[in-house]
Structure formats: C-alpha cells, structure tokens
Design an enzyme around this catalytic site. Structure first.
Site, PDB file in Angstrom:
ATOM      1  N   THR A 182      21.217 -15.080 -52.187  1.00 53.05           N
ATOM      2  CA  THR A 182      21.650 -14.951 -53.577  1.00 53.05           C
ATOM      3  C   THR A 182      22.333 -13.602 -53.750  1.00 53.05           C
ATOM      4  O   THR A 182      22.296 -12.751 -52.859  1.00 53.05           O
ATOM      5  CB  THR A 182      20.462 -15.019 -54.562  1.00 53.05           C
ATOM      6  OG1 THR A 182      19.642 -13.855 -54.357  1.00 53.05           O
ATOM      7  CG2 THR A 182      19.642 -16.267 -54.370  1.00 53.05           C
ATOM      8  N   LEU A 188      17.554 -11.343 -51.536  1.00 55.64           N
ATOM      9  CA  LEU A 188      17.744 -10.874 -52.911  1.00 55.64           C
ATOM     10  C   LEU A 188      18.453  -9.532 -52.847  1.00 55.64           C
ATOM     11  O   LEU A 188      18.043  -8.638 -52.116  1.00 55.64           O
ATOM     12  CB  LEU A 188      16.395 -10.734 -53.627  1.00 55.64           C
ATOM     13  CG  LEU A 188      15.517 -11.995 -53.704  1.00 55.64           C
ATOM     14  CD1 LEU A 188      14.213 -11.692 -54.444  1.00 55.64           C
ATOM     15  CD2 LEU A 188      16.252 -13.137 -54.391  1.00 55.64           C
ATOM     16  N   ILE A 205      15.696  -8.032 -48.283  1.00 56.22           N
ATOM     17  CA  ILE A 205      16.458  -7.191 -49.205  1.00 56.22           C
ATOM     18  C   ILE A 205      17.898  -7.074 -48.712  1.00 56.22           C
ATOM     19  O   ILE A 205      18.158  -6.705 -47.570  1.00 56.22           O
ATOM     20  CB  ILE A 205      15.828  -5.787 -49.325  1.00 56.22           C
ATOM     21  CG1 ILE A 205      14.351  -5.898 -49.752  1.00 56.22           C
ATOM     22  CG2 ILE A 205      16.619  -4.945 -50.331  1.00 56.22           C
ATOM     23  CD1 ILE A 205      14.101  -6.649 -51.031  1.00 56.22           C
ATOM     24  N   LYS A 206      18.822  -7.386 -49.609  1.00 54.43           N
ATOM     25  CA  LYS A 206      20.248  -7.370 -49.270  1.00 54.43           C
ATOM     26  C   LYS A 206      20.862  -6.068 -49.778  1.00 54.43           C
ATOM     27  O   LYS A 206      20.774  -5.754 -50.968  1.00 54.43           O
ATOM     28  CB  LYS A 206      20.899  -8.577 -49.951  1.00 54.43           C
ATOM     29  CG  LYS A 206      22.171  -9.092 -49.315  1.00 54.43           C
ATOM     30  CD  LYS A 206      22.691 -10.194 -50.236  1.00 54.43           C
ATOM     31  CE  LYS A 206      23.520 -11.206 -49.524  1.00 54.43           C
ATOM     32  NZ  LYS A 206      24.091 -12.150 -50.476  1.00 54.43           N
ATOM     33  N   VAL A 207      21.464  -5.311 -48.842  1.00 51.02           N
ATOM     34  CA  VAL A 207      22.097  -4.040 -49.208  1.00 51.02           C
ATOM     35  C   VAL A 207      23.537  -4.032 -48.705  1.00 51.02           C
ATOM     36  O   VAL A 207      23.858  -4.692 -47.706  1.00 51.02           O
ATOM     37  CB  VAL A 207      21.336  -2.825 -48.626  1.00 51.02           C
ATOM     38  CG1 VAL A 207      19.884  -2.815 -49.090  1.00 51.02           C
ATOM     39  CG2 VAL A 207      21.420  -2.797 -47.102  1.00 51.02           C
TER      40      VAL A 207
END
EC number: 2.2.1.2
Length: 218
Positions: free
Chosen positions: A27, A56, A82-84
């Site tokens: 997402t 996310l 965790i998307k960075v």
C-alpha cells in the site's frame, strides 16, 4: 514467484485472497486516500485478512520522523513491513529498523545503484518501479535483470519486488527473469485470469452438455 496486490481496496483483497492467490499486500498513502474512509481501520483490516507481508509506507521524509512512523505502523500487525523511500534518511531508517527486527521495503528505486544501496542497508525488499521507467522510454525490465544479476553475484538476501506493473506481460517477464515478487493492481491480476479461448471453450463445453441432456430426454 510471490504475488502481492498493490491496493488498499478491501473488496479486491478479500476476493483474490479467497482464491488463494495473494502472498502479501503493498500500500501507499495515495492508495489509502483513493479508497476514502479511515486509513487506520483499513490498515488494521488488511493486516488481519492477509497472512503474508503487508507494506505500509511512511510519509515522513526525515530520519526521526520515519523511525517514529515506522514504530507506529508496526503496531498494526506482526506481518507489517515498513516502506521507506530510497533517500539518505530512508536508508538510515532502513538500517535502524532492520537492526530492531522490523523488516523494510525500500521503494521508488529506479537504478541498480539504488538497489545495491538498499540491499547494503539491510532491506527485506527492494521495489524497482518498472512501469514509470517504461513511461520515459527506459527499459524497466532491463533494470530487473541487472538487479537480479548483481544480487546473485554477492548473495544479497534482499528480495526483488517488481512494482509499477502495468500489464500481464510485465508479470511474465519478471517471472522469466526470476524476480522474487510482483505487486499488481487488481485490474492487472484480473487480466491474468482471463483468456478469450478459455471463455470460448467453457461456452462450448456447456453447449455440448445441454445437447447431451436434451438427447437423453428425447
């Protein structure tokens, strides 16, 4: 090859998950905004439905903000990744979160150099955006081939997550190269399911069956 669905649409997630097709979800803030409603409730529901990894994305652009947001997003479920973004602060956050045992997906990757740096920082996933490269006349799939070769050369554990997929042929090409994951919009996954010859064949089978039933009754 794992298939992730690139959406925050709960109806699509449930439908394809019930078919047994989904290994995870990606997402981003844009996808959550597109669905409307409460994004927190949506994220809670997605992590509940899906057993595999759910990416996310942080919206902070500085290291401290990414860390705070990463810790907050991780509370939505054990399967949260965790998307960075691939920035200096993003890589620093990737290293720190990974050391804490929180998996990271480094996104917005457009070059082999960026992919190598993400792998060095300990990313679980690296997300090259192939469709956006194709849009500007560059070879998106060529990028996947380069990353695959480099990761194999050095035995990097980071998984290649092919993103910005525009059509089913992207999926076939990614699979032939040996990408670990493709993440697909629901409409592309729907197109993978369909073929005109399947529809014709099914129509013919049913027509023949009706003829057989009528001949047995006559």
């Amino acid at each position: 090859m794992k298939i992730f669905l690139d959406t925050a649409n709960l109806q699509s997630i449930r439908m394809y998950n019930d078919m047994g097709l989904l290994d995870g979800i990606t997402t981003n803030p844009s996808l959550l905004a597109k669905e409307g409603g409460d994004p927190q409730k949506a994220m809670e529901e997605i992590t509940r439905i899906i057993k595999g990894d759910v990416s996310l994305e942080v919206v902070a652009t500085d290291y401290e903000g990414m860390m705070d947001e990463g810790h907050r997003l991780k509370k939505y479920g054990q399967n949260v990744v965790i998307k960075v973004p691939i920035t200096a602060d993003g890589l620093k956050a990737c290293k720190s979160l990974t050391q804490e045992g929180i998996p990271v997906n480094v996104t917005l990757v457009f070059s082999p150099n960026q992919a190598v740096l993400a792998a060095k920082a300990g990313a679980k996933y690296v997300s090259p955006f192939i469709g956006r490269l194709d849009d500007i006349g560059q070879d998106g799939m060529g990028l996947i081939e380069e990353i695959k070769q480099i990761f194999a050369n050095y035995n990097f554990k980071t998984q290649i997550l092919v993103a910005s997929v525009r059509h089913p042929m992207h999926v076939v090409q990614a699979a032939k190269i040996g990408a670990d994951v493709v993440t697909l919009p629901p409409d592309v996954l729907g197109k993978m399911l369909k073929h005109p010859l399947t529809d014709i064949g099914l129509k013919n089978f049913l027509a023949d069956w009706e003829k057989l039933k009528q001949s047995n009754h006559s």
